[in-house]
Design a protein around this motif. Structure first.
Motif, mmCIF file in Angstrom:
data_model
loop_
_atom_site.group_PDB
_atom_site.id
_atom_site.type_symbol
_atom_site.label_atom_id
_atom_site.label_comp_id
_atom_site.label_asym_id
_atom_site.label_seq_id
_atom_site.Cartn_x
_atom_site.Cartn_y
_atom_site.Cartn_z
ATOM 1 N N GLY A 199 49.685 23.525 65.485
ATOM 2 C CA GLY A 199 49.640 25.084 65.903
ATOM 3 C C GLY A 199 48.204 26.265 65.486
ATOM 4 N N HIS A 200 48.639 25.912 64.017
ATOM 5 C CA HIS A 200 46.913 26.444 63.920
ATOM 6 C C HIS A 200 45.343 25.952 64.028
ATOM 7 N N HIS A 201 45.272 27.333 65.026
ATOM 8 C CA HIS A 201 43.817 26.791 65.419
ATOM 9 C C HIS A 201 43.009 26.688 64.355
ATOM 10 N N ALA A 202 42.537 27.658 63.226
ATOM 11 C CA ALA A 202 41.884 27.528 62.865
ATOM 12 C C ALA A 202 42.130 26.559 62.180
ATOM 13 N N ASP A 203 42.969 26.000 61.378
ATOM 14 C CA ASP A 203 43.008 24.774 60.188
ATOM 15 C C ASP A 203 42.490 23.711 61.122
ATOM 16 N N ILE A 204 43.328 23.698 61.839
ATOM 17 C CA ILE A 204 42.590 22.552 63.620
ATOM 18 C C ILE A 204 41.383 21.980 63.391
ATOM 19 N N GLU A 205 40.457 23.299 63.410
ATOM 20 C CA GLU A 205 39.146 22.927 63.979
ATOM 21 C C GLU A 205 37.961 22.754 62.090
ATOM 22 N N ARG A 206 38.710 23.560 61.581
ATOM 23 C CA ARG A 206 38.240 23.050 60.000
ATOM 24 C C ARG A 206 38.494 21.208 59.579
ATOM 25 N N TRP A 207 39.891 20.790 60.181
ATOM 26 C CA TRP A 207 39.750 19.762 59.281
ATOM 27 C C TRP A 207 39.232 18.918 60.509
ATOM 28 N N ARG A 208 39.157 19.276 61.557
ATOM 29 C CA ARG A 208 37.977 18.528 63.219
ATOM 30 C C ARG A 208 36.791 18.359 62.175
ATOM 31 N N LEU A 209 36.226 19.258 61.949
ATOM 32 C CA LEU A 209 34.881 19.483 61.431
ATOM 33 C C LEU A 209 34.651 18.317 59.861
ATOM 34 N N ALA A 210 35.812 18.674 59.109
ATOM 35 C CA ALA A 210 35.714 18.165 57.942
ATOM 36 C C ALA A 210 35.487 16.356 58.319
ATOM 37 N N GLN A 211 36.827 15.788 59.515
ATOM 38 C CA GLN A 211 36.024 14.521 59.247
ATOM 39 C C GLN A 211 34.836 14.076 59.974
ATOM 40 N N ALA A 212 34.619 14.750 60.521
ATOM 41 C CA ALA A 212 33.618 14.200 61.740
ATOM 42 C C ALA A 212 32.544 14.433 60.606
ATOM 43 N N VAL A 213 32.603 15.174 59.356
ATOM 44 C CA VAL A 213 31.832 15.066 58.591
ATOM 45 C C VAL A 213 31.329 14.002 57.628
ATOM 46 N N ALA A 214 32.615 14.053 57.174
ATOM 47 C CA ALA A 214 33.048 12.271 56.133
ATOM 48 C C ALA A 214 32.672 11.342 56.819
ATOM 49 N N ARG A 215 33.413 11.459 58.225
ATOM 50 C CA ARG A 215 32.853 9.602 58.623
ATOM 51 C C ARG A 215 31.310 9.684 58.849
ATOM 52 N N THR A 216 30.593 10.941 59.297
ATOM 53 C CA THR A 216 29.212 10.765 59.279
ATOM 54 C C THR A 216 28.232 10.654 58.219
ATOM 55 N N TRP A 217 28.638 10.963 57.462
ATOM 56 C CA TRP A 217 28.316 11.067 55.765
ATOM 57 C C TRP A 217 28.581 9.338 55.225
ATOM 58 N N ARG A 218 29.752 8.562 55.581
ATOM 59 C CA ARG A 218 30.193 7.424 55.826
ATOM 60 C C ARG A 218 29.752 6.270 56.203
ATOM 61 N N ARG A 219 30.023 6.212 57.275
ATOM 62 C CA ARG A 219 29.218 5.438 58.197
ATOM 63 C C ARG A 219 27.414 6.022 58.897
ATOM 64 N N ARG A 220 26.997 6.848 59.117
ATOM 65 C CA ARG A 220 26.413 7.041 59.651
ATOM 66 C C ARG A 220 24.832 7.991 58.720
ATOM 67 N N PRO A 221 24.968 8.298 57.437
ATOM 68 C CA PRO A 221 24.162 9.053 56.792
ATOM 69 C C PRO A 221 22.594 8.930 57.141
ATOM 70 N N ASP A 222 22.121 8.148 57.727
ATOM 71 C CA ASP A 222 21.036 8.677 58.768
ATOM 72 C C ASP A 222 20.766 10.068 59.064
ATOM 73 N N LEU A 223 21.727 9.909 60.390
ATOM 74 C CA LEU A 223 22.153 11.229 60.963
ATOM 75 C C LEU A 223 22.334 12.546 59.869
ATOM 76 N N LEU A 224 22.479 12.695 58.586
ATOM 77 C CA LEU A 224 22.732 13.206 58.090
ATOM 78 C C LEU A 224 20.974 13.961 57.303
ATOM 79 N N LEU A 225 20.648 12.407 56.940
ATOM 80 C CA LEU A 225 20.030 12.868 56.085
ATOM 81 C C LEU A 225 18.361 13.498 56.482
ATOM 82 N N GLY A 226 17.405 14.330 55.835
ATOM 83 C CA GLY A 226 16.561 14.996 56.123
ATOM 84 C C GLY A 226 16.834 16.442 57.933
ATOM 85 N N ARG A 227 18.164 16.670 58.010
ATOM 86 C CA ARG A 227 18.433 17.617 58.742
ATOM 87 C C ARG A 227 19.259 18.992 58.400
ATOM 88 N N THR A 228 18.874 19.853 58.988
ATOM 89 C CA THR A 228 19.629 21.017 58.742
ATOM 90 C C THR A 228 21.555 20.807 59.382
#
Ligand code: 21W
Length: 251
Positions: A199-228
């Motif tokens: 029920g901690h909304h800020a924690d949930i948001e942070r966790w989701r963003l962390a999961q999204a970043v980690a997945r993107t880095w591991r599965r599709r690093p091409d989406l991150l390279l050369g992007r701000t």
């Protein structure tokens, strides 16, 4: 938006548009899709649409006369400012950015090829751009045309209705989506992550963003390279890279 599909298999297009978001987009009139069959623009008793390639070799080429006539008939039903797109393995790769560009047009002719494809002169005379949906070999342009229609439809105002807006879609942010869970809390021995039940909304948001970043880095690093990245996302990626450099296990 009005889309006309030039295809030898109009039922393949019509049938796929009956369901879900696309079905409702058509019903509501926010999207209209017509078809034009090149076979209806032939003059011979066999209604011939293909012929052998000049220079020899395997496969057949779509005859230019019925193809160009069908493209012109389809284009004549669309407003000024519409574009003519051919689905082709030789095309530029279709992306969410292209989807946004095309969704802003008043109309679109989508030309789906079969056999070895169109006579090059039809592309010169009747096509504005060529689009490929990815690096794999299909048997024709109908499924790619449907892919483009689906991607455009969900960008049209009002089409997604009460569902979350297309602005929220992960490719709009350039990151893959985070993991999703619904009830039950324990399924086949696997628990829903505690933070999502906190029920901690800020924690949930942070966790989701962390999961999204980690997945993107591991599965599709091409989406991150050369992007701000957004500052918070960049901070999470830096943490992940530091943890990986320390030899941490992957989550
Ligand atoms: C695929 C026709 C390959 C011809 C070199 C010369 C539309 C498509 C298609 C198709 C060939 C898209 C060859 C991703 C796709 C499509 C049919 C080439 C052999 N090589 N996006 N000749 N993939 N494909 N045939 O296949 O129409 S968009």
């Amino acid at each position: 938006m009005k889309i006309e599909v030039v295809t030898l298999f109009p039922q393949m297009i019509r049938g796929a548009l009956e369901f879900g978001v696309l079905g409702r987009a058509l019903e509501s009139g926010r999207l209209a899709v017509g078809t034009e069959d090149p076979r209806d623009h032939t003059g011979d008793p066999h209604r011939t649409v293909d012929d052998r390639p000049y220079g020899g070799g395997p496969g057949m080429v779509l005859k230019p006369e019925p193809m160009l006539a069908a493209i012109r008939a389809a284009a004549a039903r669309l407003p000024a400012g519409s574009e003519r797109v051919c689905l082709s393995a030789q095309g530029e790769r279709f992306t969410q950015a292209q989807a946004r560009e095309l969704a802003a047009l008043p109309g679109l002719v989508l030309v789906a090829g079969r056999y070895e494809g169109l006579d090059e002169r039809v592309i010169e005379l009747g096509i504005d751009r060529e689009i490929s949906i990815g690096d794999y070999v299909l048997s024709g342009g109908e499924l790619p045309a449907l892919t483009v229609i689906d991607a455009l439809a969900r960008l049209l105002p009002g089409v997604l209705g009460d569902e979350r807006s297309s602005e929220c879609d992960s490719f709009s942010h350039g990151l893959l989506d985070w993991p999703h869970y619904t009830r039950p809390e324990v399924f086949e021995g696997l628990e829903v992550p505690k933070v999502l039940r906190s029920g901690h909304h800020a924690d949930i948001e942070r966790w989701r963003l962390a999961q999204a970043v980690a997945r993107t880095w591991r599965r599709r690093p091409d989406l991150l390279l050369g992007r701000t990245l957004a500052p918070e996302a960049q901070r999470l990626l830096n943490e992940l890279l530091a943890a990986e450099a320390d030899g941490d296990d992957r989550g």
